[in-house]
Write an enzyme that holds these catalytic residues in place. Structure first.
Site, PDB file in Angstrom:
ATOM      1  N   LYS A 119     -18.214  -5.096  18.477  1.00  0.00           N
ATOM      2  CA  LYS A 119     -17.449  -6.248  18.973  1.00  0.00           C
ATOM      3  C   LYS A 119     -18.297  -7.512  19.061  1.00  0.00           C
ATOM      4  CE  LYS A 119     -13.912  -3.667  21.514  1.00  0.00           C
ATOM      5  NZ  LYS A 119     -14.417  -2.286  21.371  1.00  0.00           N
ATOM      6  N   ARG A 120     -19.069  -7.785  18.043  1.00  0.00           N
ATOM      7  CA  ARG A 120     -19.874  -9.000  18.028  1.00  0.00           C
ATOM      8  C   ARG A 120     -19.006 -10.198  17.645  1.00  0.00           C
ATOM      9  NH1 ARG A 120     -22.907  -5.616  20.223  1.00  0.00           N
ATOM     10  NH2 ARG A 120     -25.068  -5.305  19.611  1.00  0.00           N
TER      11      ARG A 120
END
Length: 307
Positions: free
Chosen positions: A105-106
């Site tokens: 989830k960058r």
């Protein structure tokens, strides 16, 4: 990689991924006791325990499933030893020919986003040589900062023939605080879906689906139906099955008519199955067998729903 994912889903008849999200509370006592005996009650001991836990579950399920999704936060909490366990898990899953979706989830911009992409999907150059870092096959991305945060991942992923899943409508209860807000009369998640299509339409696999997928939670099936129509060539990663409340009948609208187009995640519903009353007969000593049975049951539940 999207072609390989679709092919493995067809082969296993299981549009399922096992979320390898280990908490120490999920790990049976006999696994922890041995790890602590060998490494002490240390970060190294914790990392060894979750690695051995993961390995047993993978050994028990790899022939039934196409993919796994390790959530990196569950490893980062144990510092560098935890990240080493994450890398060992990724490599071991690859040795079993599983597709690895790194749930990271960058979402940043410019060189920072590029560095994340390089570390998780691509190769970093060191002098005259280059090396893969974590080397997942797909990653999850938060698109809140816009194209500047997504394009660097595409630039790294496409030459590597790898992919990504972009958060579009998530399964958590408060997701609507932002994602459901109306923008020019339409919910924000629909606008994100249209951008996902735009980002992906130039990067298609031979299977008819894009390298750029979407994350759409199973807990909002009516929204899933709308998003499926908006993104017909986008593969959808569907969290929220099992422990978060969704069941197979909630998932029908996430799939296309060919029975493809979605892959459903279950994490603690599988890896901690032995703690459920339904699988209590297996006991902690046979926790991996309980996980295998949970995968079989999930496959049958989804299969009967989508036909």
């Amino acid at each position: 990689m999207i072609d390989k994912l679709v092919e493995k889903i067809k082969k296993t008849k299981a549009p399922i991924e096992v979320g390898l999200d280990p908490m120490l509370s999920y790990v049976p006592e006999h696994i922890k006791e041995k790890a602590y005996k060998d490494f002490g009650e240390t970060l190294e001991g914790a990392a060894e325990a979750i690695w051995q836990f993961n390995k047993a579950i993978v050994d028990a399920t790899y022939d039934l499933i196409p993919a796994v999704k390790p959530q990196i936060a569950m490893y980062e909490q144990f510092g560098i030893p935890g990240l080493m366990a994450f890398k060992k898990t990724v490599d071991y899953c690859h040795s079993k020919d599983l597709i690895v979706i790194g749930d990271i989830k960058r979402g940043d911009i410019g060189s920072t986003s590029g560095a994340y992409a390089t570390g998780h999907l691509g190769k970093v150059t060191v002098g005259s040589k280059s090396y893969y870092g974590f080397d997942e096959d797909f990653v999850t991305i938060n698109p809140y900062m816009g194209t500047d945060s997504v394009q660097p991942f595409i630039d790294v992923a496409v030459p590597e023939k790898k992919g990504m899943f972009i958060l579009t409508k998530t399964s958590n209860p408060s997701s609507g605080e932002f994602q459901d807000q109306l923008v020019n009369g339409r919910p924000l998640y629909e606008l994100v879906a249209e951008k996902v299509v735009q980002w992906g339409e130039q990067h298609m696999g031979t299977c008819g689906y894009s390298y750029v997928g979407a994350v759409v939670g199973a807990t909002y099936p009516e929204m899933g139906a709308v998003l499926r129509k908006l993104m017909p060539k986008t593969y959808i990663l569907v969290p929220g099955y099992g422990a978060q409340g969704a069941k197979g009948s909630d998932l029908v609208n996430y799939f296309n008519e060919d029975g493809l187009g979605a892959i459903v995640n279950s994490s603690r519903g599988i890896i901690a199955a032995y703690k459920q009353e339904k699988y209590a007969k297996f006991g902690p000593e046979n926790f991996a067998d309980a996980s295998r049975q949970a995968v079989i049951d999930m496959r049958e539940d989804i299969g009967s729903a989508i036909g």
